[in-house]
Design a protein around this motif. Structure first.
Motif, PDB file in Angstrom:
ATOM      1  N   CYS A 130      61.636 -30.607  15.022  1.00 31.24           N
ATOM      2  CA  CYS A 130      60.469 -30.141  15.774  1.00 31.24           C
ATOM      3  C   CYS A 130      59.231 -30.011  14.882  1.00 31.24           C
ATOM      4  O   CYS A 130      58.118 -29.977  15.374  1.00 31.24           O
ATOM      5  CB  CYS A 130      60.774 -28.807  16.437  1.00 31.24           C
ATOM      6  SG  CYS A 130      60.960 -27.436  15.280  1.00 31.24           S
ATOM      7  N   GLY A 131      59.445 -29.878  13.570  1.00 28.27           N
ATOM      8  CA  GLY A 131      58.336 -29.795  12.630  1.00 28.27           C
ATOM      9  C   GLY A 131      57.718 -28.421  12.479  1.00 28.27           C
ATOM     10  O   GLY A 131      56.785 -28.246  11.689  1.00 28.27           O
ATOM     11  N   ASP A 134      65.691 -38.775  10.861  1.00 31.79           N
ATOM     12  CA  ASP A 134      65.478 -38.057  12.120  1.00 31.79           C
ATOM     13  C   ASP A 134      65.642 -36.555  11.965  1.00 31.79           C
ATOM     14  O   ASP A 134      65.746 -35.827  12.939  1.00 31.79           O
ATOM     15  CB  ASP A 134      66.404 -38.604  13.212  1.00 31.79           C
ATOM     16  CG  ASP A 134      67.873 -38.473  12.846  1.00 31.79           C
ATOM     17  OD1 ASP A 134      68.170 -38.106  11.694  1.00 31.79           O
ATOM     18  OD2 ASP A 134      68.718 -38.739  13.713  1.00 31.79           O
ATOM     19  N   LYS A 135      65.689 -36.082  10.709  1.00 32.36           N
ATOM     20  CA  LYS A 135      65.763 -34.643  10.426  1.00 32.36           C
ATOM     21  C   LYS A 135      64.668 -34.299   9.420  1.00 32.36           C
ATOM     22  O   LYS A 135      63.933 -35.161   8.965  1.00 32.36           O
ATOM     23  CB  LYS A 135      67.118 -34.279   9.813  1.00 32.36           C
ATOM     24  CG  LYS A 135      68.313 -34.777  10.591  1.00 32.36           C
ATOM     25  CD  LYS A 135      68.855 -33.711  11.502  1.00 32.36           C
ATOM     26  CE  LYS A 135      70.110 -34.184  12.212  1.00 32.36           C
ATOM     27  NZ  LYS A 135      70.044 -33.930  13.643  1.00 32.36           N
ATOM     28  N   TYR A 136      64.604 -33.028   9.059  1.00 29.34           N
ATOM     29  CA  TYR A 136      63.747 -32.617   7.961  1.00 29.34           C
ATOM     30  C   TYR A 136      64.625 -32.125   6.821  1.00 29.34           C
ATOM     31  O   TYR A 136      65.780 -31.739   7.019  1.00 29.34           O
ATOM     32  CB  TYR A 136      62.798 -31.504   8.414  1.00 29.34           C
ATOM     33  CG  TYR A 136      61.606 -32.027   9.180  1.00 29.34           C
ATOM     34  CD1 TYR A 136      61.763 -32.592  10.449  1.00 29.34           C
ATOM     35  CD2 TYR A 136      60.332 -31.975   8.635  1.00 29.34           C
ATOM     36  CE1 TYR A 136      60.673 -33.090  11.148  1.00 29.34           C
ATOM     37  CE2 TYR A 136      59.236 -32.456   9.335  1.00 29.34           C
ATOM     38  CZ  TYR A 136      59.405 -33.019  10.584  1.00 29.34           C
ATOM     39  OH  TYR A 136      58.337 -33.510  11.266  1.00 29.34           O
ATOM     40  N   SER A 160      61.241 -19.363  10.861  1.00 31.18           N
ATOM     41  CA  SER A 160      60.386 -20.184  11.711  1.00 31.18           C
ATOM     42  C   SER A 160      61.160 -21.171  12.575  1.00 31.18           C
ATOM     43  O   SER A 160      60.624 -21.715  13.529  1.00 31.18           O
ATOM     44  CB  SER A 160      59.399 -20.982  10.836  1.00 31.18           C
ATOM     45  OG  SER A 160      60.088 -21.965  10.084  1.00 31.18           O
ATOM     46  N   CYS A 161      62.420 -21.387  12.261  1.00 31.48           N
ATOM     47  CA  CYS A 161      63.185 -22.446  12.939  1.00 31.48           C
ATOM     48  C   CYS A 161      63.798 -21.942  14.240  1.00 31.48           C
ATOM     49  O   CYS A 161      64.569 -20.990  14.235  1.00 31.48           O
ATOM     50  CB  CYS A 161      64.280 -22.955  12.017  1.00 31.48           C
ATOM     51  SG  CYS A 161      65.243 -24.266  12.789  1.00 31.48           S
ATOM     52  N   PRO A 162      63.482 -22.607  15.343  1.00 29.56           N
ATOM     53  CA  PRO A 162      63.990 -22.152  16.657  1.00 29.56           C
ATOM     54  C   PRO A 162      65.491 -22.345  16.821  1.00 29.56           C
ATOM     55  O   PRO A 162      66.085 -21.746  17.711  1.00 29.56           O
ATOM     56  CB  PRO A 162      63.212 -23.020  17.657  1.00 29.56           C
ATOM     57  CG  PRO A 162      62.824 -24.233  16.890  1.00 29.56           C
ATOM     58  CD  PRO A 162      62.584 -23.768  15.481  1.00 29.56           C
TER      59      PRO A 162
END
Ligand code: SF4
Ligand code: SF4
Length: 54
Positions: free
Chosen positions: A12-13, A29-31, A46-48
């Motif tokens: 999601c960034g 496709d990931k961070y 911060s990560c949902p």
């Protein structure tokens, strides 16, 4: 040791702008978190999907 982003990442960034040293980068496709990470933990909440692990 840098923090880690798990397979749960949905790319999601959201976490990127929370990092003061720009250590969170796209990787396919990931961070991922690179070696510039200072373990400040600013990104942690911060990560949902809770994909960031200390
Ligand atoms: S712990 Fe701090 S330095 Fe490391 S990726 Fe998260 S915000 Fe960036
Ligand atoms: S906030 Fe979480 S799901 Fe979004 S890019 Fe970062 S690690 Fe991945």
């Amino acid at each position: 040791m840098a923090l880690k982003i798990t397979e749960d990442c949905i790319a999601c960034g959201t976490c990127v702008d929370t990092c003061p040293v720009g250590a969170i980068v796209e990787a396919g496709d990931k961070y991922t978190i690179n070696d510039d990470c200072t373990e400040c933990q600013a990104c942690l909440d911060s990560c949902p999907v809770n994909a960031i692990c200390a």
